[in-house]
Scaffold this active site. Sequence first.
Site, PDB file in Angstrom:
ATOM      1  N   ASP A 129       0.863  -1.189   0.000  1.00  0.00           N
ATOM      2  CA  ASP A 129       0.000   0.000   0.000  1.00  0.00           C
ATOM      3  C   ASP A 129       0.902   1.242   0.000  1.00  0.00           C
ATOM      4  O   ASP A 129       2.114   1.139   0.232  1.00  0.00           O
ATOM      5  CB  ASP A 129      -0.930   0.009   1.234  1.00  0.00           C
ATOM      6  CG  ASP A 129      -1.916   1.189   1.231  1.00  0.00           C
ATOM      7  OD1 ASP A 129      -2.390   1.580   0.150  1.00  0.00           O
ATOM      8  OD2 ASP A 129      -2.186   1.742   2.317  1.00  0.00           O
ATOM      9  N   SER A 130       0.293   2.400  -0.216  1.00  0.00           N
ATOM     10  CA  SER A 130       1.051   3.652  -0.121  1.00  0.00           C
ATOM     11  C   SER A 130       1.376   3.987   1.333  1.00  0.00           C
ATOM     12  O   SER A 130       2.280   4.756   1.612  1.00  0.00           O
ATOM     13  CB  SER A 130       0.228   4.788  -0.716  1.00  0.00           C
ATOM     14  OG  SER A 130      -1.010   4.876  -0.019  1.00  0.00           O
ATOM     15  N   CYS A 162      -4.354  -1.674  -2.023  1.00  0.00           N
ATOM     16  CA  CYS A 162      -4.574  -0.248  -2.281  1.00  0.00           C
ATOM     17  C   CYS A 162      -5.457  -0.156  -3.511  1.00  0.00           C
ATOM     18  O   CYS A 162      -5.072  -0.632  -4.589  1.00  0.00           O
ATOM     19  CB  CYS A 162      -3.226   0.418  -2.531  1.00  0.00           C
ATOM     20  SG  CYS A 162      -3.339   2.140  -3.047  1.00  0.00           S
ATOM     21  N   GLU A 220      -4.255   7.871   8.670  1.00  0.00           N
ATOM     22  CA  GLU A 220      -2.823   7.781   8.982  1.00  0.00           C
ATOM     23  C   GLU A 220      -2.544   8.390  10.368  1.00  0.00           C
ATOM     24  O   GLU A 220      -1.842   7.815  11.194  1.00  0.00           O
ATOM     25  CB  GLU A 220      -1.988   8.527   7.932  1.00  0.00           C
ATOM     26  CG  GLU A 220      -1.964   7.884   6.562  1.00  0.00           C
ATOM     27  CD  GLU A 220      -0.876   6.806   6.385  1.00  0.00           C
ATOM     28  OE1 GLU A 220       0.141   6.860   7.097  1.00  0.00           O
ATOM     29  OE2 GLU A 220      -1.077   5.917   5.524  1.00  0.00           O
ATOM     30  N   CYS A 227     -11.406   2.676  -0.383  1.00  0.00           N
ATOM     31  CA  CYS A 227     -10.002   2.988  -0.102  1.00  0.00           C
ATOM     32  C   CYS A 227      -9.657   2.180   1.128  1.00  0.00           C
ATOM     33  O   CYS A 227     -10.419   2.184   2.114  1.00  0.00           O
ATOM     34  CB  CYS A 227      -9.820   4.481   0.168  1.00  0.00           C
ATOM     35  SG  CYS A 227      -8.194   4.889   0.840  1.00  0.00           S
ATOM     36  N   HIS A 234      -7.675   2.623   3.439  1.00  0.00           N
ATOM     37  CA  HIS A 234      -7.478   3.381   4.684  1.00  0.00           C
ATOM     38  C   HIS A 234      -8.786   3.537   5.482  1.00  0.00           C
ATOM     39  O   HIS A 234      -8.748   3.727   6.693  1.00  0.00           O
ATOM     40  CB  HIS A 234      -6.969   4.793   4.366  1.00  0.00           C
ATOM     41  CG  HIS A 234      -5.492   4.877   4.140  1.00  0.00           C
ATOM     42  ND1 HIS A 234      -4.877   4.401   3.014  1.00  0.00           N
ATOM     43  CD2 HIS A 234      -4.499   5.383   4.923  1.00  0.00           C
ATOM     44  CE1 HIS A 234      -3.575   4.623   3.092  1.00  0.00           C
ATOM     45  NE2 HIS A 234      -3.321   5.224   4.243  1.00  0.00           N
TER      46      HIS A 234
END
Length: 295
Positions: free
Chosen positions: A13-14, A77, A155, A199, A201
């Site tokens: 993932d990023s 992702c 994050e 997403c 996240h």
Amino acid sequence: MNPRDTPTIGVFDSGVGGLTILSELQSRLPHARFVYAADNAHFPYGTRSPAEVTKWTLATVGQMLATVPVDVIVVACNTASTAALPALRQKFGIPVVGVVPAVKPAAAGTKSGVVGLLATSATVTRPYTDELIDQHARHVTVLKVGSKLLVDLAEAKLRGESVVIEQVRQEIAPFFAYKHRSSEFGAEPNSVDTIVLGCTHFPLLLDELKQAAQWPVTWLDSGSAVAQRTAAVLGERGIQTDSGNVSRVVRGAENICFFTSVSDAMGASSVTNLLPVLAQYDLLQVSHLPLPMDV
Ligand code: DGL
């Protein structure tokens, strides 16, 4: 011949969003060894072009494979999956499992006929997503909202910062405003009743999203579908996918977590702040994964 016991699964993932997929993989395949790679040097992907996302995904996965061979790569992702899956499959001779937003089950399950898709700006505008909607959700209304802020909040939450619910509420407000615009259908029956978290996240913010929602809706993500697909791919390659049959279960110290930067946009201490959370996901070895100079 008995199937080989312990698969090694690469998860990409990023940033930390892929941890939501990792936890589903760990539930489905608890005997596996995991290598997690986050391209935090280029985070966030959700505002970047498909060409950039593809270049960075190929570079990060390539460095991961050069360091630790894996049996399957899971692109955890959505943004990278919409751009880079064909290039990854062409370049690396191992199976690649991508993430697809759960539009199909959402369209099948909605009672009101109004579904929300919450993803990055990149994912909501990609032709890949339009094709997915066209294929599986043509009979319902799909409201698309792209958000970078929610990625940043996820994050920050994992780094121990608190999330302001009002900010979450503003991001998802367009879903709940829709009923006012569709006066010919009346109110309640044509309001959103299902929101797809497109997403990886966003499941990290599920509690906050529920608090911010103006009425209860069904929240759908793709984690368990990705874990099922990964198990099927491993099974096809003769690797044991039933943890009840294995003689050896991997311990956390054997898992590895790579970051492409040790001092990313969030500041030099950002990876250090993540260590307690990474330990909860059984990621106890954390290392730098430098990318080639020309990337
Ligand atoms: N976790 C990523 C996704 O699923 C993207 C976050 C980002 O880097 O913008 O789309």
